[in-house]
Write an enzyme that holds these catalytic residues in place. Structure first.
Site, mmCIF file in Angstrom:
data_model
loop_
_atom_site.group_PDB
_atom_site.id
_atom_site.type_symbol
_atom_site.label_atom_id
_atom_site.label_comp_id
_atom_site.label_asym_id
_atom_site.label_seq_id
_atom_site.Cartn_x
_atom_site.Cartn_y
_atom_site.Cartn_z
ATOM 1 N N ASP A 65 -7.239 -1.873 14.225
ATOM 2 C CA ASP A 65 -8.635 -2.118 13.923
ATOM 3 C C ASP A 65 -8.651 -3.302 12.853
ATOM 4 O O ASP A 65 -9.783 -3.447 12.275
ATOM 5 C CB ASP A 65 -9.093 -0.823 13.395
ATOM 6 C CG ASP A 65 -8.458 -0.513 11.852
ATOM 7 O OD1 ASP A 65 -7.384 -1.325 11.484
ATOM 8 O OD2 ASP A 65 -8.946 0.476 11.339
ATOM 9 N N GLU B 216 -9.410 -1.210 5.325
ATOM 10 C CA GLU B 216 -10.177 -0.820 6.681
ATOM 11 C C GLU B 216 -11.432 -1.515 6.771
ATOM 12 O O GLU B 216 -12.155 -2.138 5.849
ATOM 13 C CB GLU B 216 -10.454 0.752 6.519
ATOM 14 C CG GLU B 216 -9.098 1.604 6.628
ATOM 15 C CD GLU B 216 -8.443 1.623 7.876
ATOM 16 O OE1 GLU B 216 -8.428 0.507 8.643
ATOM 17 O OE2 GLU B 216 -7.807 2.698 8.141
ATOM 18 N N HIS C 140 -7.204 -3.924 10.024
ATOM 19 C CA HIS C 140 -6.878 -3.767 8.714
ATOM 20 C C HIS C 140 -5.517 -4.493 8.172
ATOM 21 O O HIS C 140 -4.723 -4.773 9.197
ATOM 22 C CB HIS C 140 -6.815 -2.276 8.270
ATOM 23 C CG HIS C 140 -5.737 -1.562 8.817
ATOM 24 N ND1 HIS C 140 -5.607 -0.557 9.702
ATOM 25 C CD2 HIS C 140 -4.262 -1.624 8.510
ATOM 26 C CE1 HIS C 140 -4.663 -0.207 9.841
ATOM 27 N NE2 HIS C 140 -3.529 -0.377 9.182
ATOM 28 N N ASP D 186 0.917 -1.252 0.033
ATOM 29 C CA ASP D 186 0.013 0.006 -0.034
ATOM 30 C C ASP D 186 1.029 1.434 -0.051
ATOM 31 O O ASP D 186 2.072 1.074 0.076
ATOM 32 C CB ASP D 186 -0.963 -0.020 1.221
ATOM 33 C CG ASP D 186 -0.195 -0.368 2.405
ATOM 34 O OD1 ASP D 186 1.109 -0.475 2.539
ATOM 35 O OD2 ASP D 186 -0.943 -0.541 3.620
HETATM 36 C C1 GLP Z 1 -0.251 0.320 8.290
HETATM 37 C C2 GLP Z 1 -0.103 -0.351 7.406
HETATM 38 C C3 GLP Z 1 -0.131 -1.683 7.074
HETATM 39 C C4 GLP Z 1 0.467 -2.291 8.987
HETATM 40 C C5 GLP Z 1 -0.397 -1.539 9.685
HETATM 41 C C6 GLP Z 1 0.273 -1.927 11.238
HETATM 42 O O1 GLP Z 1 -1.460 1.069 8.524
HETATM 43 N N1 GLP Z 1 -0.602 0.180 6.124
HETATM 44 O O2 GLP Z 1 0.483 -2.522 6.435
HETATM 45 O O3 GLP Z 1 0.489 -3.733 8.779
HETATM 46 O O4 GLP Z 1 0.053 -0.147 9.636
HETATM 47 O O5 GLP Z 1 1.635 -1.163 11.279
HETATM 48 P P1 GLP Z 1 2.565 -1.406 12.639
HETATM 49 O O6 GLP Z 1 3.233 -2.679 12.304
HETATM 50 O O7 GLP Z 1 3.439 -0.356 12.783
HETATM 51 O O8 GLP Z 1 1.798 -1.815 13.744
#
Ligand code: GLP
Length: 264
Positions: free
Chosen positions: A136, A143, A138, A67
């Protein structure tokens, strides 16, 4: 789903890197799916170590990021393309152009999304998709409430996601973009193997829903229950809400010192 709980993120990084290395050794042209966020960073650190020790080359691999934010300048340090470069790809030997991220700077983002889908397909699909998970539920930026069969698309980020990601933007939520361009859940589910990493207490509810809850757009990551080759690597805090852990947890005792092939 194979669920495994480890002591800390360093252990997870080592185990996950062994999995990636095993794939690349058996298929040097494997297509990787890269996730950003902090969870996979220990994995990327281990892969860089392996590369620097001449144990692993990415020279024939291609990679697709999950993404990208919409609205950040191309050279913004938190644009995911730059993030992944900083923590991983610039330290190893991918060929120029071998690592792609959804483009969010073109005039037509919807067209860009279609092109990204086509590029993944043209590469033969993703062999191994690295994933984190949002608090959440995702994955990528898919989302809650979005369709479970989505393809690469534009999304509005939830307040929770923007709050969580504000730590990368001087703690200031107003600097966090409101939109993202993300591979869809159906795109992610087409990867031949999923390797998810979730650590920390704030992932507990999402992990519990993903592993033990009903499949629902309310918790997008629950769609992973339909994948037939998904590995979920957790620390104790992220796993602490699981009530039936003994039923599905793989016993990977000694795994850190062993190779994957010894277990298959
Ligand atoms: C972001 C990314 C996701 C990731 C998520 C969790 O929103 N788009 O791909 O998995 O955050 O991030 P973290 O690993 O920093 O908690």
């Amino acid at each position: 789903m194979q669920v495994a709980v480890f002591k800390n993120e360093e252990e997870i990084g080592i185990v996950a890197a062994k999995r990636v290395a095993r794939l690349i050794k058996s298929n040097p042209e494997a297509v990787l799916g890269l996730a950003t966020g902090s969870s996979p960073v220990p994995l990327y650190r281990e892969l860089v170590k392996m590369h620097l020790a001449n144990e692993l080359s990415f020279a024939q691999n291609r990679a697709f990021c999950l993404d990208e934010y919409v609205g950040l300048a191309d050279d913004h340090p938190e644009a995911y393309r730059n993030f992944i470069d900083r923590v991983f790809t610039s330290h190893v030997d991918f060929q120029p152009g071998a690592v792609r991220a959804p483009s969010t700077s073109g005039p037509n983002l919807k067209e860009g999304a279609l092109e990204y889908e086509a590029a993944i397909r043209a590469a033969g699909g993703v062999d191994l998709q690295i994933l984190g998970i949002g608090a959440d539920g995702h994955i990528g930026f898919c989302e809650p409430g979005g369709p479970l069969n989505s393809r690469t698309h534009l999304v509005f980020l939830t307040e929770q996601t923007r709050r969580d990601n504000a730590r990368f933007f001087d703690g200031d939520i107003t600097q966090v973009p409101r939109m993202g361009l993300t591979q869809g859940l159906a795109t992610i589910m087409e990867a031949r193997e999923l390797l998810m990493i979730a650590t920390g207490e704030n992932k507990k509810a999402a992990v519990t829903a993903m592993v033990e809850g009903s499949v629902s757009a309310h918790w997008p990551s629950t769609v992973v229950q339909y994948h037939n080759d998904a590995i979920i690597l957790l620390d104790e805090a992220a796993a602490s809400g699981l009530t039936m852990r003994d039923h599905y947890q793989v016993n990977w005792e000694g795994f850190l010192e062993t190779e994957w092939t010894d277990y298959e």
